[in-house]
Design an enzyme around this catalytic site. Structure first.
Site, mmCIF file in Angstrom:
data_model
loop_
_atom_site.group_PDB
_atom_site.id
_atom_site.type_symbol
_atom_site.label_atom_id
_atom_site.label_comp_id
_atom_site.label_asym_id
_atom_site.label_seq_id
_atom_site.Cartn_x
_atom_site.Cartn_y
_atom_site.Cartn_z
ATOM 1 N N HIS A 54 2.861 -3.423 2.989
ATOM 2 C CA HIS A 54 1.798 -3.857 2.068
ATOM 3 C C HIS A 54 1.219 -5.205 2.517
ATOM 4 O O HIS A 54 0.002 -5.416 2.457
ATOM 5 C CB HIS A 54 2.354 -4.046 0.646
ATOM 6 N N ARG A 74 10.375 3.749 -1.132
ATOM 7 C CA ARG A 74 11.422 4.748 -1.420
ATOM 8 C C ARG A 74 12.608 4.634 -0.467
ATOM 9 O O ARG A 74 13.646 5.252 -0.721
ATOM 10 C CB ARG A 74 10.822 6.154 -1.385
#
Ligand code: PAF
Length: 275
Positions: free
Chosen positions: A33, A184
């Site tokens: 990100h 995840r």
């Protein structure tokens, strides 16, 4: 760094009229990100990162409830990265009830690959991203290429819905052993984490074999067999064109990539690699 939560906050923020890049996220930020934030900074004066775990894109048996929410930590990372503002809306702001209008992507792009296993997922993604676009009216929006199908669907949505927004894709960021970064990954236990690096290695081997002239049928069968032999439950391994996600059988004259999704225990991981 500003924290915006209401449409009024965003409207005030936009009064500067500066060139704005939006980076939509669901939070729990990692280096992938942050690389999108850096890319966004290269294309605009100000960067707005949205953090919103979008219920609409999760299936009934998926991980909406346990999806990690780490807002304070995310803000500290974004501040250090020089992000201008964070948009952190309440669910009731993005989804005034009753929510009866949705953005439906075309089946050709959305009922394949991830969409074939996650019905309604891309409708949820398109709906929330449209809302984020309408609220913040960015000049540029940046999405990670790990979710390559999502990137393509959103770029096409932007074009077809006449959003005056430039869509930019950020390269996949990998751990030192090659595993694509993902929120995840933290669901994996130590043994699964060690094994998870196989996904990228398999993609590397498969792309090399295709370039060397091996048939797609052989490469696909061998890759899936190796996954299964090592405890994975594969969902798909596909070779698709970059421009329209149509299947490839041999090297096309346009860019193409291998895309993979597989379960390690209860954790679904995806990855892709260009040929
Ligand atoms: O890629 C994601 O994190 C999400 O799908 C997005 C684009 C933020 C929409 O909720």
């Amino acid at each position: 760094m500003l924290i915006l939560s209401t449409p009024e906050d965003v409207a005030r923020f936009r009064q500067t009229g500066k060139k704005l890049a939006l980076v939509p996220t669901m939070g729990n930020l990692h280096a992938g990100h942050l690389s999108l934030v850096r890319l966004a900074k290269q294309h605009a004066d100000e960067v707005l990162v949205s953090i919103f775990v979008n219920r609409l894109q999760f299936g009934p048996n998926e991980d909406f409830d346990r999806y990690p929410r780490t807002f304070e930590r995310d803000c500290a990372l974004l501040e250090a990265e020089g992000c201008t503002a964070v948009l952190h809306p309440e669910e009731s702001t993005l989804y005034p009830q009753p929510q009866q209008y949705f953005v439906e992507p075309p089946e050709a792009l959305s009922d394949t690959l991830c969409g074939a296993f996650r019905p309604g997922h891309f409708r949820g993604v398109c709906t929330v991203v449209s809302k984020l676009f309408n609220l913040s009216r960015p000049d540029v929006a940046v999405f990670g290429l790990k979710d390559f199908q999502q990137f393509l669907i959103l770029r096409e949505m932007t074009r077809q819905m006449n959003h005056p927004i430039e869509i930019i894709g950020g390269e996949i960021v990998r751990e030192a052993d090659g595993l694509a970064m993902s929120s995840r990954n933290q669901y994996l236990d130590p043994a699964q984490r060690a094994e998870a690096t196989r996904l990228y290695r398999l993609l590397q081997t498969a792309t090399a074999r295709l370039k060397a002239g091996d048939t797609w049928a052989d490469v696909q069968a061998a890759t899936q067999a190796e996954l299964q032999a090592n405890g994975w439950v594969p969902q798909y391994l596909e070779w698709r064109r970059d421009d329209n996600l149509q299947p490839c059988e041999q090297l096309p004259d346009v860019a193409s990539r291998l895309l993979i999704a597989a379960f390690s225990g209860n954790t679904r991981l995806i990855d892709n690699l260009s040929l």
